[in-house]
Scaffold this motif. Structure first.
Motif, mmCIF file in Angstrom:
data_model
loop_
_atom_site.group_PDB
_atom_site.id
_atom_site.type_symbol
_atom_site.label_atom_id
_atom_site.label_comp_id
_atom_site.label_asym_id
_atom_site.label_seq_id
_atom_site.Cartn_x
_atom_site.Cartn_y
_atom_site.Cartn_z
ATOM 1 N N TYR A 52 -0.326 29.494 42.101
ATOM 2 C CA TYR A 52 0.558 30.345 41.421
ATOM 3 C C TYR A 52 1.612 29.364 40.743
ATOM 4 N N LEU A 55 3.459 30.332 35.452
ATOM 5 C CA LEU A 55 2.868 31.810 35.348
ATOM 6 C C LEU A 55 4.097 32.000 34.619
ATOM 7 N N GLN A 59 3.582 37.895 35.039
ATOM 8 C CA GLN A 59 2.633 37.301 35.840
ATOM 9 C C GLN A 59 3.406 36.959 36.936
ATOM 10 N N GLN A 60 4.962 36.623 36.889
ATOM 11 C CA GLN A 60 5.810 36.086 37.786
ATOM 12 C C GLN A 60 6.666 37.592 38.401
ATOM 13 N N TYR A 63 3.167 38.574 40.679
ATOM 14 C CA TYR A 63 3.130 37.559 41.716
ATOM 15 C C TYR A 63 4.487 38.379 42.989
ATOM 16 N N ALA A 80 4.825 29.215 45.272
ATOM 17 C CA ALA A 80 5.385 30.179 44.064
ATOM 18 C C ALA A 80 6.429 30.115 44.022
#
Length: 83
Positions: A52, A55, A59-60, A63, A80
């Protein structure tokens, strides 16, 4: 006409507690004397952090959404970072 055949049946029992203990002992024996559970956990943490890391913004967000929904564990050491 069907007859009751239960008197012909032979009882079959397995002690699952004993079998689970035996299975666990076999797993530990197969790991060998050099297995280090602390090192294995540290390796898992490092792999999770790498998975992770880096990112991009989208993507973050995904997540963060999965963490908020309880699908992924919250961040912490080796997790992450939240942005």
């Amino acid at each position: 006409m069907d007859q009751d055949r239960s008197p012909d049946l032979i009882p079959f029992e397995i002690d699952l507690t004993f079998e689970e203990a035996r299975r666990r002992a076999e797993v530990v024996a197969a790991l060998g004397p050099d297995w280090d559970p602390v090192a294995a956990l540290e390796g898992e943490e490092a792999a999770y952090a790498l998975l992770y890391s880096g990112l991009d913004a989208e993507q973050q967000r995904t997540y963060d959404m999965l963490v908020a929904a309880g699908v992924l564990p919250e961040g912490g050491p080796g997790r992450a970072p939240s942005h």
